[in-house]
Scaffold this motif. Structure first.
Motif, PDB file in Angstrom:
ATOM      1  N   LEU A   1      12.742  -3.970   7.209  1.00 53.68           N
ATOM      2  CA  LEU A   1      12.034  -3.196   6.153  1.00 53.68           C
ATOM      3  C   LEU A   1      12.616  -3.778   4.944  1.00 53.68           C
ATOM      4  N   TYR A   2      14.108  -3.683   4.749  1.00 61.51           N
ATOM      5  CA  TYR A   2      14.380  -4.312   3.374  1.00 61.51           C
ATOM      6  C   TYR A   2      14.495  -5.695   3.082  1.00 61.51           C
ATOM      7  N   PRO A   3      14.570  -6.756   4.008  1.00 55.77           N
ATOM      8  CA  PRO A   3      14.128  -8.154   3.657  1.00 55.77           C
ATOM      9  C   PRO A   3      12.806  -8.244   3.176  1.00 55.77           C
TER      10      PRO A   3
ATOM     11  N   GLU B   1       9.328   2.732  15.888  1.00 55.97           N
ATOM     12  CA  GLU B   1      10.506   2.711  14.814  1.00 55.97           C
ATOM     13  C   GLU B   1      10.492   1.153  13.816  1.00 55.97           C
ATOM     14  N   ILE B   2      10.735   1.438  12.609  1.00 59.91           N
ATOM     15  CA  ILE B   2      10.872   0.306  11.622  1.00 59.91           C
ATOM     16  C   ILE B   2      12.249   0.082  11.476  1.00 59.91           C
TER      17      ILE B   2
ATOM     18  N   ILE C   1       9.524   5.064   2.524  1.00 59.79           N
ATOM     19  CA  ILE C   1       8.526   3.945   3.029  1.00 59.79           C
ATOM     20  C   ILE C   1       8.834   3.615   4.490  1.00 59.79           C
ATOM     21  N   LYS C   2      10.058   3.783   5.145  1.00 63.65           N
ATOM     22  CA  LYS C   2      10.077   3.590   6.291  1.00 63.65           C
ATOM     23  C   LYS C   2       9.628   4.541   7.312  1.00 63.65           C
ATOM     24  N   ASP C   3       9.609   5.899   6.781  1.00 66.76           N
ATOM     25  CA  ASP C   3       8.936   7.101   7.464  1.00 66.76           C
ATOM     26  C   ASP C   3       7.385   6.594   7.448  1.00 66.76           C
ATOM     27  N   GLU C   4       6.896   6.448   6.307  1.00 62.92           N
ATOM     28  CA  GLU C   4       5.228   6.211   6.273  1.00 62.92           C
ATOM     29  C   GLU C   4       5.042   5.083   7.249  1.00 62.92           C
TER      30      GLU C   4
ATOM     31  N   TYR D   1       0.824  -1.041   0.307  1.00 63.18           N
ATOM     32  CA  TYR D   1       0.061   0.224   0.081  1.00 63.18           C
ATOM     33  C   TYR D   1       0.826   1.402  -0.127  1.00 63.18           C
ATOM     34  N   VAL D   2       2.027   1.306   0.802  1.00 62.73           N
ATOM     35  CA  VAL D   2       2.615   2.462   0.752  1.00 62.73           C
ATOM     36  C   VAL D   2       3.484   2.638  -0.505  1.00 62.73           C
ATOM     37  N   VAL D   3       4.108   1.583  -1.241  1.00 61.98           N
ATOM     38  CA  VAL D   3       4.694   1.454  -2.185  1.00 61.98           C
ATOM     39  C   VAL D   3       3.813   2.251  -3.468  1.00 61.98           C
TER      40      VAL D   3
END
Length: 97
Positions: free
Chosen positions: A43-45, A37-38, A26-29, A13-15
């Motif tokens: 996130l990346y995996p 905190e993410i 993406i992390k901030d959203e 959804y964010v992308v």
């Protein structure tokens, strides 16, 4: 879509909702949404999993920054999910009115 985690669905959804989304945007959203905190290790995996499943494409904005976009399949999967959710959400809204 049925084999994705909730976090992976949220990533889709964010992308789909950001213009040329990169990892930190993406992390901030997601941090705003989850109110916590993410970590990069989460996130990346998960973004890589979405790329491997053919739902997201990963490209380079510059040497240090990757940008992400939904594939056609990713967009279809989100639309199907939205249709499925509407079956359950909209009837409840109309009956409550």
């Amino acid at each position: 879509m049925h084999d994705l985690t909730g976090f992976q669905r949220d990533l889709l959804y964010v992308v789909s909702g950001l213009d040329e989304p990169h990892g930190l945007a993406i992390k901030d959203e997601l941090e705003d949404y989850y109110e916590q905190e993410i970590h990069h290790g989460r996130l990346y995996p998960n973004l890589d999993t979405l790329v491997e499943k053919g739902l997201v494409e990963k490209g380079e904005q510059d040497r240090r920054t990757n940008i992400y976009s939904l594939t056609r399949r990713g967009r279809r999967e989100l639309e199907a999910r939205n249709d499925w959710e509407r079956k359950y959400v909209e009837p409840a809204e109309t009956s409550a009115a």
